[in-house]
Design an enzyme around this catalytic site. Structure first.
Site, PDB file in Angstrom:
ATOM      1  N   TRP A 287      60.769  27.687  87.285  1.00 42.86           N
ATOM      2  CA  TRP A 287      60.479  28.178  85.932  1.00 42.86           C
ATOM      3  C   TRP A 287      59.106  28.818  85.858  1.00 42.86           C
ATOM      4  O   TRP A 287      58.922  29.815  85.157  1.00 42.86           O
ATOM      5  CB  TRP A 287      60.655  27.059  84.900  1.00 42.86           C
ATOM      6  CG  TRP A 287      62.073  26.573  84.871  1.00 42.86           C
ATOM      7  CD1 TRP A 287      62.546  25.372  85.310  1.00 42.86           C
ATOM      8  CD2 TRP A 287      63.227  27.320  84.426  1.00 42.86           C
ATOM      9  NE1 TRP A 287      63.911  25.322  85.161  1.00 42.86           N
ATOM     10  CE2 TRP A 287      64.356  26.492  84.624  1.00 42.86           C
ATOM     11  CE3 TRP A 287      63.411  28.601  83.890  1.00 42.86           C
ATOM     12  CZ2 TRP A 287      65.645  26.904  84.294  1.00 42.86           C
ATOM     13  CZ3 TRP A 287      64.692  29.014  83.562  1.00 42.86           C
ATOM     14  CH2 TRP A 287      65.793  28.176  83.767  1.00 42.86           C
TER      15      TRP A 287
ATOM     16  N   ASP B 122      54.341  25.339  79.320  1.00 42.56           N
ATOM     17  CA  ASP B 122      55.791  25.271  79.103  1.00 42.56           C
ATOM     18  C   ASP B 122      56.155  23.794  79.200  1.00 42.56           C
ATOM     19  O   ASP B 122      56.134  23.217  80.285  1.00 42.56           O
ATOM     20  CB  ASP B 122      56.500  26.097  80.190  1.00 42.56           C
ATOM     21  CG  ASP B 122      58.016  25.939  80.151  1.00 42.56           C
ATOM     22  OD1 ASP B 122      58.527  25.209  79.269  1.00 42.56           O
ATOM     23  OD2 ASP B 122      58.691  26.546  80.996  1.00 42.56           O
TER      24      ASP B 122
ATOM     25  N   LYS C 193      66.428  19.600  75.483  1.00 41.74           N
ATOM     26  CA  LYS C 193      66.309  18.428  76.354  1.00 41.74           C
ATOM     27  C   LYS C 193      65.830  17.211  75.559  1.00 41.74           C
ATOM     28  O   LYS C 193      66.525  16.221  75.462  1.00 41.74           O
ATOM     29  CB  LYS C 193      65.372  18.748  77.517  1.00 41.74           C
ATOM     30  CG  LYS C 193      65.878  19.959  78.320  1.00 41.74           C
ATOM     31  CD  LYS C 193      64.889  20.420  79.327  1.00 41.74           C
ATOM     32  CE  LYS C 193      65.138  21.826  79.798  1.00 41.74           C
ATOM     33  NZ  LYS C 193      66.423  22.046  80.463  1.00 41.74           N
TER      34      LYS C 193
HETATM   35  N1  PMP Z   1      61.234  26.104  81.405  1.00 39.36           N
HETATM   36  C1  PMP Z   1      61.692  24.928  81.873  1.00 39.36           C
HETATM   37  C2  PMP Z   1      60.725  23.938  82.408  1.00 39.36           C
HETATM   38  C3  PMP Z   1      63.070  24.660  81.826  1.00 39.36           C
HETATM   39  O1  PMP Z   1      63.527  23.500  82.288  1.00 39.36           O
HETATM   40  C4  PMP Z   1      63.951  25.628  81.288  1.00 39.36           C
HETATM   41  C5  PMP Z   1      65.438  25.396  81.166  1.00 39.36           C
HETATM   42  N2  PMP Z   1      65.999  24.465  81.936  1.00 39.36           N
HETATM   43  C6  PMP Z   1      63.420  26.840  80.851  1.00 39.36           C
HETATM   44  C7  PMP Z   1      62.058  27.031  80.908  1.00 39.36           C
HETATM   45  C8  PMP Z   1      64.303  27.918  80.293  1.00 39.36           C
HETATM   46  O2  PMP Z   1      64.667  27.538  79.039  1.00 39.36           O
HETATM   47  P1  PMP Z   1      65.744  28.310  78.144  1.00 39.36           P
HETATM   48  O3  PMP Z   1      67.055  28.117  78.802  1.00 39.36           O
HETATM   49  O4  PMP Z   1      65.588  27.611  76.839  1.00 39.36           O
HETATM   50  O5  PMP Z   1      65.330  29.734  78.099  1.00 39.36           O
END
Ligand code: PMP
Length: 365
Positions: A106, A176, A200
């Site tokens: 991510w 994030d 989550k």
């Molecule tokens: N950052 C992290 C740490 C994640 O775990 C996730 C999704 N699993 C995301 C960003 C992306 O999030 P989204 O699907 O809400 O765009």
């Protein structure tokens, strides 16, 4: 009708488990919300009834997470992934650098988006170690005059989590927190901005929470499209356009549930207890199971592990599925097993997995 039986042992990485009490409450008021004769989904987002839901959710998050007055709380759309784009679009000029601390997939995605706007620079990376750990403070090199530093507080895929955050002086720190928001106490004032998809720890998918310091907002580029400008959403209390009303309602109910549990302190202790049950099963297995993350970087949210024998690992996952455990397959990029034990996952679910792991080892060693 109430749904009490047949609840799965849900270890999904997101969307993930929600508190049964919240689901039951939503079910009870689904077709007639507060005697309006309508579902919350059928209300106008401009109605006083919905605005109360919206404002109460914001107020609850402020109180629970101890968010200081000089921060705005926004409910946006587009997931954390759109924040990867909006952050540099708002805060990184073409001739500027931003420091990114790379701790997983991510973080890499966030870094990639920043390149469209300015120059992201790696402040540290644990990629060479297959993202098994969080870098030490000494390993982090923040660019002088960086527009901001970006980090991922919990790495959902690799199962690592920051225990203490770096201090970045005058350089604004952005986190994030998609996979560990509200799972433990955090000093919000260390951050210029925190963002997280709700799916989550906070509620269903569809809402993205942004907590942003007012003086940082002043640095934003005003010449960008309306919907992608934080100022637009601040000026309109996140009601510039139609928000995901049902998601916001559910988020508010999850926050109410956190309050009823005793707040973030209680949730934090429970999360420690839950993760310990599973890590103990790994650590006491004499190598039958082994963790992906180094011990000092272990996540309380996503517990990543392998069964040392690959054939047995397949058997473990198949039998776990058979026994009612959901979502235990590791992310396709890492393999192995992952148990996501977010706030709403009950202690009993983690205990059941720990017991299953011990039993599986006894039966297969
Ligand atoms: N950052 C992290 C740490 C994640 O775990 C996730 C999704 N699993 C995301 C960003 C992306 O999030 P989204 O699907 O809400 O765009």
């Amino acid at each position: 009708m109430t749904v009490t039986s047949n609840r799965a042992y849900n270890f999904n990485a997101g969307p993930s488990a929600l508190p049964l009490e919240v689901l039951q409450k939503a079910q009870a008021e689904l077709v007639d919300f507060k005697e309006t004769g309508m579902s919350v989904m059928e209300l106008s987002h401009r109605s006083a009834t919905f605005e109360a839901v919206h404002n109460e959710a914001i107020a609850r998050l402020r109180k629970l997470y101890d968010i200081p007055e000089n921060y705005e709380v926004l409910f946006l759309q587009g997931g954390a992934s759109l924040q990867f784009t909006m952050i540099p679009m708002n805060f990184l000029a073409q001739d500027q650098k931003a420091s990114y601390i790379q701790t997983g997939a991510w973080s890499e995605k966030a870094f990639k988006e920043a390149k469209f706007f300015g120059t992201p620079v790696e402040a540290a990376s644990t990629k060479a170690n297959n993202y098994k750990n969080i870098p030490t403070v000494e390993e982090i090199q923040v660019e002088q005059n960086a527009a901001y530093v970006h980090l991922t507080s919990n790495n959902t895929i690799f199962g690592t989590q920051w225990k203490t955050f770096p201090t970045t002086g005058d350089v604004p720190l952005i986190a994030d927190m998609s996979s560990d928001i509200l799972s433990k106490k955090v000093d919000i004032s260390n951050f210029a901005m925190i963002y997280a998809g709700a799916q989550k720890n906070l509620g269903p998918s569809g809402v993205t929470v942004v907590i942003i310091r007012k003086d940082f907002l002043e640095k934003a580029n005003p010449n960008i499209p309306t919907m992608l400008k934080y100022d637009t959403h601040v000026a309109n209390n996140s009601l510039y356009n139609t928000p995901p009303t049902f998601g916001i309602y559910m988020l508010g109910e999850v926050l109410k549930w956190v309050e009823e549990q005793g707040g973030v302190d209680t949730i934090e202790k429970r999360n420690e207890e839950k993760a310990k049950l599973i890590y103990d099963a790994i650590d006491q297995s004499n190598g039958f199971y082994y963790g992906h993350a180094t011990e000092d970087s272990r996540s309380l949210m996503n517990i990543t592990f392998r069964v040392a024998d690959e054939a047995l690992e397949k058997k473990f996952l198949a039998e776990a599925k058979e026994a009612g455990f959901v979502g235990l397959n590791g992310h396709r990029s890492v393999g192995g097993c992952r148990a996501s034990a977010y706030n709403s996952v009950p202690v009993e679910t983690c205990q059941a997995l720990a017991d299953f792991m011990v039993k599986f080892q006894q039966d297969n060693q």
